[in-house]
Design an enzyme around this catalytic site. Sequence first.
Site, short mmCIF file in Angstrom:
data_model
loop_
_atom_site.label_atom_id
_atom_site.label_comp_id
_atom_site.label_asym_id
_atom_site.label_seq_id
_atom_site.Cartn_x
_atom_site.Cartn_y
_atom_site.Cartn_z
N ASP A 141 0.80 -1.19 -0.04
CA ASP A 141 0.02 -0.06 0.05
C ASP A 141 0.82 1.33 0.05
O ASP A 141 1.82 1.33 0.96
CB ASP A 141 -0.84 0.05 1.22
N TYR B 63 1.28 5.75 -0.49
CA TYR B 63 0.92 6.90 0.34
C TYR B 63 1.15 7.88 -0.82
O TYR B 63 1.95 8.68 -0.59
CB TYR B 63 1.86 7.15 1.53
N HIS C 121 -3.55 14.38 0.29
CA HIS C 121 -3.87 13.40 1.67
C HIS C 121 -2.78 13.40 2.55
O HIS C 121 -2.99 13.66 3.83
CB HIS C 121 -4.05 11.85 1.15
N GLU D 211 -10.88 4.28 2.84
CA GLU D 211 -9.82 5.06 1.98
C GLU D 211 -10.14 4.70 0.48
O GLU D 211 -10.18 3.51 0.37
CB GLU D 211 -8.43 4.49 2.54
N GLU E 214 -9.10 4.42 -2.67
CA GLU E 214 -7.87 4.04 -3.40
C GLU E 214 -8.19 3.25 -4.72
O GLU E 214 -9.15 2.87 -5.13
CB GLU E 214 -7.20 3.15 -2.47
N ASP F 69 -9.37 0.63 1.32
CA ASP F 69 -8.32 0.07 2.26
C ASP F 69 -8.84 0.55 3.57
O ASP F 69 -8.39 1.73 4.12
CB ASP F 69 -6.99 0.60 1.98
N ARG G 252 -8.51 4.27 12.73
CA ARG G 252 -7.85 5.31 12.90
C ARG G 252 -7.29 5.53 14.54
O ARG G 252 -6.35 5.61 14.68
CB ARG G 252 -8.40 6.60 12.62
N GLN H 116 -4.85 2.96 14.98
CA GLN H 116 -3.61 3.34 14.23
C GLN H 116 -2.58 4.02 15.08
O GLN H 116 -1.60 4.16 15.10
CB GLN H 116 -3.90 3.64 12.79
N LYS I 126 -5.00 -1.83 9.99
CA LYS I 126 -5.39 -1.85 8.29
C LYS I 126 -5.18 -3.46 7.98
O LYS I 126 -6.06 -3.71 6.93
CB LYS I 126 -3.87 -1.38 7.68
N THR J 101 -9.42 -5.26 3.41
CA THR J 101 -9.13 -4.39 2.33
C THR J 101 -9.87 -4.98 1.22
O THR J 101 -10.09 -6.19 0.66
CB THR J 101 -7.68 -4.34 1.70
N GLU K 203 -10.28 12.89 6.52
CA GLU K 203 -10.19 14.35 6.05
C GLU K 203 -11.80 15.18 5.93
O GLU K 203 -11.63 16.42 6.24
CB GLU K 203 -9.52 14.12 4.65
#
Length: 431
Positions: A128, A130, A135, A200, A202, A234, A238, A241, A254, A258, A365
């Site tokens: 994965d 970034y 972001h 997320e 993606e 994904d 939070r 994490q 994570k 997924t 976000e």
Amino acid sequence: MKSFIEVHETSHFPIQNLPFGIFSTEENQNLRVGTAIGEYVLDLSILENKGFFKGVIATEKNVFNKTSLNDLMKLGDKAWSGIRKKLQSLLSESEPELRDDEQLRKLVFIPSSKVQLHLPVEIGDYTDFYASKEHATNVGVMFRGKENALMPNWTHLPVGYHGRASSVVLSGEAVRRPLGQIKPHDSAPIFEQCRQLDFELEMGCFIGTGNDRGNPISVDEAEQHVFGMVLVNDWSARDIQAWEYQPLGPFLAKSFATSISPWVVTMEALEAFRAKGPDQKPKPLQYLEQNGKGSFDINLEVYLRSNKMSEAKKICSSNYRYLYWSIAQQVAHHTIAGCNLNSGDLLASGTISGAEKQSRGSLLELAWRGTDPIQLNEEESREWLQDGDELTMIGWCQGENYRVGFGEVKAVIEPALDKDKVLKKNHLSYF
């Protein structure tokens, strides 16, 4: 280009697309390879058995009577292109071979409503990245402040981490809220269900042909090794994490799930939608320098529906071209130190966010870490995902009177396991 199969201009699966997937039916539960055309799935295993791909695939090869796309992916880009051209010819409105064979058409065309789709690829490894500057900047501002938003290395290399391939699941499979360690501000860590569950937005690419260990793939040749792309959600815990990620990055936050879409859209189908990505400053090191258009104009949308809503609400509109680091740069960087990529490896982009609020690709976000909840309707708002929420992502490229689309990736959030029962079970099994 037009097919004898009627395809609406808003369909994701015209003759210009022809993605690959794995399916079964109630009448024939054997998994095999198909392609989507309009509202139908074309059974490629039957066409293979009848010799339609002679001269395109070596006669000893058997790639469509398979439970995954892996054998097809290992053939390489010239074979993929040949198969695609053969299918477009067979499906063309001007080609009678399949069009006028009523008996064969009844065998090979199956309404999509009668098809069960399956995970398309046996995934060996999952990386994965970034790769969205917006972001990474948004997250950095939240946690480190505006002046230190981006880490010093971010504009010099595609940052990534090794994910968990075993928990990649197909669209439609429910996602259970995870349990884990959470660190409240004013106390010691606790074992609790995730309270800040997030999505997320993606996209991911599947490696078709890999490289030998110690022999990197160049940025100019990277896309030749990529079979195709899928939508990726994904999922992220939070709060788990935030406590676990230092110093080595996400782990349990994570690895619980997924989700990917079922149809793999080939790179050749996306060629008409090439786009220039963001300007890269500073200039990347030589092994990451890419000429020409390295990105694709892929529209992306996210919809959220609570269990009280009859219709989903669109909460995000983004685009793949916003990504700072391209697929080719990701592959080149992944292999430059000698890592060998294998057929079936999944490389995800990381959250795709744009400059506008509506284009932010996560609730972290969109709701700005819970301080600015998004309004779903007059009664409901969201800081984080709740049990029963249904999250759907769609993606497509817009052509002239046609779309090349990815379908959707969708999942419903299930409640976490009872933590007391989990603790009791683990305690008893320990002794």
